[in-house]
Every structure is written in C-alpha cells, then in structure tokens.
Scaffold this motif. Structure first.
Motif, short mmCIF file in Angstrom:
data_model
loop_
_atom_site.label_atom_id
_atom_site.label_comp_id
_atom_site.label_asym_id
_atom_site.label_seq_id
_atom_site.Cartn_x
_atom_site.Cartn_y
_atom_site.Cartn_z
N HIS A 226 0.84 -1.21 0.00
CA HIS A 226 0.00 0.00 0.00
C HIS A 226 0.87 1.26 0.00
CE1 HIS A 226 -3.24 2.76 1.31
NE2 HIS A 226 -4.08 1.82 0.94
N VAL A 227 1.90 1.26 0.83
CA VAL A 227 2.83 2.38 0.90
C VAL A 227 3.54 2.56 -0.44
CG1 VAL A 227 5.02 3.14 1.93
CG2 VAL A 227 3.16 2.31 3.39
N ALA A 228 4.01 1.47 -1.03
CA ALA A 228 4.71 1.53 -2.30
C ALA A 228 3.82 2.11 -3.39
CB ALA A 228 5.20 0.14 -2.70
N GLY A 229 2.54 1.71 -3.40
CA GLY A 229 1.61 2.23 -4.39
C GLY A 229 1.46 3.74 -4.31
N THR A 230 1.40 4.26 -3.11
CA THR A 230 1.28 5.71 -2.93
C THR A 230 2.51 6.43 -3.44
OG1 THR A 230 -0.24 5.52 -1.06
CG2 THR A 230 1.04 7.55 -1.22
N ILE A 231 3.67 5.86 -3.25
CA ILE A 231 4.91 6.51 -3.68
C ILE A 231 5.04 6.52 -5.20
CG2 ILE A 231 7.43 6.42 -3.65
CD1 ILE A 231 7.19 5.11 -0.86
N GLY A 232 4.86 5.35 -5.85
CA GLY A 232 5.23 5.32 -7.25
C GLY A 232 4.46 4.41 -8.17
N ALA A 233 3.25 4.00 -7.80
CA ALA A 233 2.46 3.14 -8.69
C ALA A 233 2.24 3.81 -10.03
CB ALA A 233 1.12 2.79 -8.05
N ASP A 234 2.20 2.99 -11.08
CA ASP A 234 2.00 3.54 -12.42
C ASP A 234 1.19 2.54 -13.23
OD1 ASP A 234 2.18 5.11 -14.67
OD2 ASP A 234 4.18 4.41 -15.22
N VAL B 138 2.47 9.17 -6.31
CA VAL B 138 2.93 10.55 -6.40
C VAL B 138 4.00 10.71 -7.48
CG1 VAL B 138 4.13 12.39 -5.14
CG2 VAL B 138 2.35 11.06 -4.00
N ALA B 139 4.91 9.73 -7.58
CA ALA B 139 6.03 9.83 -8.51
C ALA B 139 6.13 8.59 -9.38
CB ALA B 139 7.33 10.06 -7.75
N PRO B 140 5.21 8.40 -10.33
CA PRO B 140 5.27 7.22 -11.20
C PRO B 140 6.62 7.12 -11.90
CG PRO B 140 3.22 8.43 -11.53
CD PRO B 140 4.10 9.29 -10.69
N GLY B 141 7.20 5.93 -11.92
CA GLY B 141 8.47 5.73 -12.59
C GLY B 141 9.66 5.68 -11.67
N VAL B 142 9.51 6.08 -10.41
CA VAL B 142 10.61 6.01 -9.46
C VAL B 142 10.89 4.54 -9.14
CG1 VAL B 142 9.21 6.10 -7.38
CG2 VAL B 142 11.52 7.04 -7.35
N THR B 143 12.13 4.20 -8.84
CA THR B 143 12.48 2.82 -8.51
C THR B 143 12.18 2.55 -7.04
OG1 THR B 143 14.22 2.70 -10.19
CG2 THR B 143 14.36 1.14 -8.35
N LEU B 144 11.42 1.50 -6.78
CA LEU B 144 11.01 1.14 -5.43
C LEU B 144 11.73 -0.14 -4.99
CD1 LEU B 144 7.20 1.72 -5.95
CD2 LEU B 144 8.70 3.14 -4.55
N ARG B 145 12.31 -0.10 -3.80
CA ARG B 145 13.03 -1.25 -3.28
C ARG B 145 12.52 -1.56 -1.87
NH1 ARG B 145 18.93 0.05 -3.53
NH2 ARG B 145 18.64 -0.20 -5.78
N SER B 146 12.25 -2.83 -1.62
CA SER B 146 11.69 -3.24 -0.32
C SER B 146 12.77 -3.72 0.63
CB SER B 146 10.66 -4.34 -0.53
OG SER B 146 10.24 -4.87 0.72
N TYR B 147 12.69 -3.25 1.87
CA TYR B 147 13.52 -3.73 2.97
C TYR B 147 12.55 -4.23 4.04
CZ TYR B 147 17.44 -1.63 0.58
OH TYR B 147 18.39 -1.33 -0.37
#
Length: 496
Positions: free
Chosen positions: A202-210, A216-225
């Motif tokens: 859910h958090v990842a989707g808000t940051i950069g889902a496309d 908010v920022a479609p296209g940014v690279t998302l990495r999970s820790y």
C-alpha cells in the motif's frame, strides 16, 4: 481546546489483519543463532561505533549470547536468562555505553467503522482508478497529476527504500517499477521480501504506482527492505539493520511508515528477586541505536521520511509520553527521562502528520494523528472518514494491496467490488509519509536531470518545506508543520 478534542476523539488502534500464516521468529535473518522464548532480549550499545573484536566473549562472560549485530554503528542484540546479573557485569565494562530492552515495533493503524456490503453498488470494477476521482490524496499532492510526467525519465535512477512489510512484486501497477533483486528481508525465517501483510504494498503504491492507479512519482524505482512478517511485529534491531543496509545500497529516500516510543534518558531494570533497581547507562540504548542509524543514513545521502504516529499525542511533551509509556509496561523496565516517538522525532528525519480532505472538504488534521510544536515538519494526506466521520471509505487513502491475498473483512469487499483485485483503503500517518517520500523522489529526479547531481537530504527537506501549502495558522504550526506537501510547488520552486 483542540488538543483535548483530538485526544478524546481517538478510538483505539487496530493491528493489521493477519491473512496468511505467520512466519516463525525463532531464527535470525542473518542466521547467527536462535532466540530462546524464555530469555530476556536486550539491546547493547558500545561507546565506539565499532564492535570490540572480542564482543562475543564479552557477552558470554556476562551470561548472555549475541543474537544480532549491526557492526556499522556498534549495536548488538543479546539474550540472557539472568538480566540483573548481566546488566551489572556489562555496565562495568569500559566498552559499553548503555543497555536497555529490545523493543518490538508493531504495524498499528487507526480503527475505522466497517462499512456493510450493502453500501456497494456497481456493475463492473472501475478500470481506470486514476480517472475515477477516488485518489483524492494523490490529486491534492500532485495538483491533479500535473507533475506525473515532469522529469520522468530521470526517476528510474532515484531509489526509494521502503522499510516495511514487503511488496507484491507482481502487482500490475508496481511490477515495472520495483527492484525485486535489490530488495532484502530482515525477518527471521524468511528469504525474500514479498508482502504477506499488505501495508508495504500500500505504501509503495502511494509513492510510485503507475497503472490503473497512480502514485505521487510514477516511474521512481522502489526497493523493499522487509522488517515485518505477517504478524506485523519487528524487533528494533531488524529495523536498525535495514536502515544501514538501505543507506549502504545507495537509497536516495528511505520511507519509514512505522514507529514506537524510545527513551532519551535512562533505563532502570528491577531485579525481581531482590527488588534492586539497576541502571542501564546514562544514554538509553534504544534511542542511541536509532540516532546512530539515522545519522549514518543521512551522511550517506539518504532523505529519511517517517510517519508521526497514530496515538493523537502532543509530541511537544515527551515527559508526559514517558508517563504514558511506563503506565503500560510490566516487564521490569522503567523509563526515566523524556520518551519520544521514533523514528519520527529523531534528528535528520522528515516527520509527517496525517490530514484528511478531498471531495470538497477542507484540510484537517486526521483525528488519530500525532502533532506537536517543533515535532512535525510537514502534513500530507493520510485519510479519515470525512469531517463528521460519516463520509465512508472514499475519505481514506486508496492504494495497491497484494493481489494474492483475500480481503474478505472490513472494507475489503467494498474495494474489490469497486476496483477489482489488488486495491484497498487504509488510513494513518503510515499513508501520509509515502506522499512526502514521493515528492522527495520527484524533486531528486528533477535536480538530477537539471544539474547532473542529486541534492543533499537537507536540500530536499528545505525545498519541500519552503514550497508546502500553508494550512492552519499562518506559517509554521503544530498541526501541519511547514504546510501540506505539494509536488508541483516543489518542482517549480513556488514558495509562499
């Protein structure tokens, strides 16, 4: 007074629903040793930000066993069956700064009344969520998507590390922007960073889902820790290790939609046999560990963003928070000093309060959000149930959830009927922090494209604060900090 109203309006907390089987926490992610459930779990911080060469022997001689190490900042986790004896022995060691309880962090969200299935009325799932108007939060932060394509090509070189419960790496709106190979897990007995909770996705989707929905920022690279398993619990040492790892991996932004309380002062342990109070050093180990980790990340160039917390607490009164925490302890430990919400109140962190809004309503502090003069840096949409709490799901934050999980309770059936599989509503400061992380990532990408280099964490925070939309009292205030974050204003450098 507003503070009293806010405190009265809190309606409790709801630990995230556990959908799939939980993982065992008995073996450490780094494979060092197993933790005996009857042992006392302690955090040990050394004076040097390096571990002594004979650290395991030091711990063994005192009656303990090392179960986890973060050598970059001189912090270890230890278990012992004789905590009183161990404390006395260790506090006489010249290398030791402080010792305290190793505390667990849980993923808690505010409790919202559940809507009945009869409220759902739709023929077919909505295929274009972004155009449907349900993403009021992203619309507000991006000025109706005005910034979605600004300097988009540079975003793939900007990495946002999400320290959370993992990702659904195959989600159709995330699969092309997530870095599964670079993602890591710190949860014992797990080998990957897949999400079996839903919070991290859910958090990842808000940051950069496309895709069907937009972040908010479609296209940014998302990495999970990944630091949370299906049960929603994480030891602080795992989170500390994840911060260090994300920084070492070159993350540009670290999102931490999590938190708890930590002591800036002294821990005292009461020996249950003698009643003797034993001091764990002058500087509480848990606070020092967090502080070192955040400083390490910032020095590596990572902008750290954190949720303010969902306790409706006034964060300007840490002594009162200490009383609140001690009243809820029964493990033999007592906190003396000031208790802060962390990582929210750590130096170097952008702390985000949660707002409600959308659908023609005014901005407001969400009823559950922490606040406080000097404690809040920015406000961002976190969702609530409308101004009168009767507005329904649409006032919450809609984002991605794992497609392989079934959400048959709460608001799950309503979301599935409206949007199909893989989407859901949540509300909390956990949902507000990623709005800020998304804007930070978009700004970093812009500066990289224009200047050829990335801005420092201080430059990122300054830009976001100077361009935030003023809300509440004129200028800085205890509710929204410097204002509500806005991507277009940040990229165009529109200052109030």
């Amino acid at each position: 007074m507003m503070h009293n109203t806010l405190k009265k309006s809190i309606i409790g907390f709801l630990t995230l629903v556990l959908v799939l089987s939980s993982f065992s926490f008995s073996a450490l992610a780094n494979g060092k040793t197993e933790v005996n459930s009857s042992s006392e779990r302690l955090l040990v911080v050394f004076k040097s930000e390096n571990l002594p060469n004979n650290v395991e022997q030091i711990i063994s001689n005192a009656g303990g066993e090392v179960t986890y190490e973060v050598p970059q900042i001189g912090v270890i986790e230890v278990t012992t069956n004789t905590p009183a004896t161990f404390l006395k022995e260790m506090m006489n060691n010249r290398h030791v700064l402080s010792i305290g309880p190793s505390q667990e962090v849980t993923l808690d969200l505010p409790e919202f009344e559940v809507v009945s299935e009869e409220a759902v009325s739709t023929d077919l799932p909505i295929k274009n969520i972004w155009d449907s108007g349900y993403q009021w939060d992203i619309e507000q932060v991006t000025n109706n998507g005005a910034t979605h394509d600004m300097y988009r090509d540079a975003r793939k070189d900007v990495v946002v590390a999400v320290i959370d419960s993992g990702f659904d790496f195959n989600h159709p709106d995330l699969a092309h922007v997530v870095d599964e190979e670079g993602s890591k897990t710190f949860v014992p007995s797990t080998t990957d960073s897949w999400d079996f909770n839903s919070h991290g996705t859910h958090v990842a989707g808000t940051i950069g889902a496309d895709g069907n929905m937009k972040g908010v920022a479609p296209g940014v690279t998302l990495r999970s820790y990944r630091v949370f398993g299906a049960t929603g619990g994480a030891q602080q040492i795992w989170i500390t290790d994840a911060i260090i790892a994300a920084a070492d991996d070159g993350a540009d932004v670290i999102n931490m939609s999590l938190g708890g309380t930590r002591l800036l002062g002294q821990w005292f342990y009461t020996d249950p046999e003698t009643g003797e109070k034993i001091r764990g050093g002058n500087s509480a180990a848990d606070y020092v560990a967090y502080n070192r980790a955040i400083r390490y990340a910032v020095n590596q160039g990572a902008t750290v963003v954190s949720s303010a917390g969902n306790s409706a607490q006034d964060l300007k009164s840490p002594a009162k928070v200490a009383d609140w925490q001690n009243a809820n302890r029964n493990d033999g430990w007592e906190a003396r000093g000031a208790v802060f919400f962390v990582p929210a109140q750590m130096p170097g962190v952008i702390t985000v309060s949660a707002t409600g809004g959308g659908f023609g309503t005014e901005d407001r502090l969400a009823f559950y959000s922490n606040y406080g003069n000097g404690a809040i840096d920015l406000g961002a949409p976190g969702g609530d149930l409308g101004p009168d709490r009767l507005g329904g799901s649409k006032f919450l934050v809609l984002s991605a959830v794992p497609t392989y999980m079934d959400f048959n309770t709460g608001r799950g059936p309503e979301a599935k009927a409206l949007f199909g599989n893989g989407y859901g509503w949540k509300g909390g400061t956990s949902m507000a922090a990623p709005q800020v992380s998304g804007v930070a990532a978009a700004y970093i990408a812009q500066q990289l494209a224009v200047t050829g280099k990335k801005p420092s964490p201080n430059q990122v925070q300054t830009r976001l604060q100077q361009t935030a939309v003023d809300a509440g009292k004129r200028g800085y205030d205890e509710i929204y900090g410097h204002g509500i974050v806005n991507a277009e204003r940040a990229l165009l450098n529109i200052r109030r």
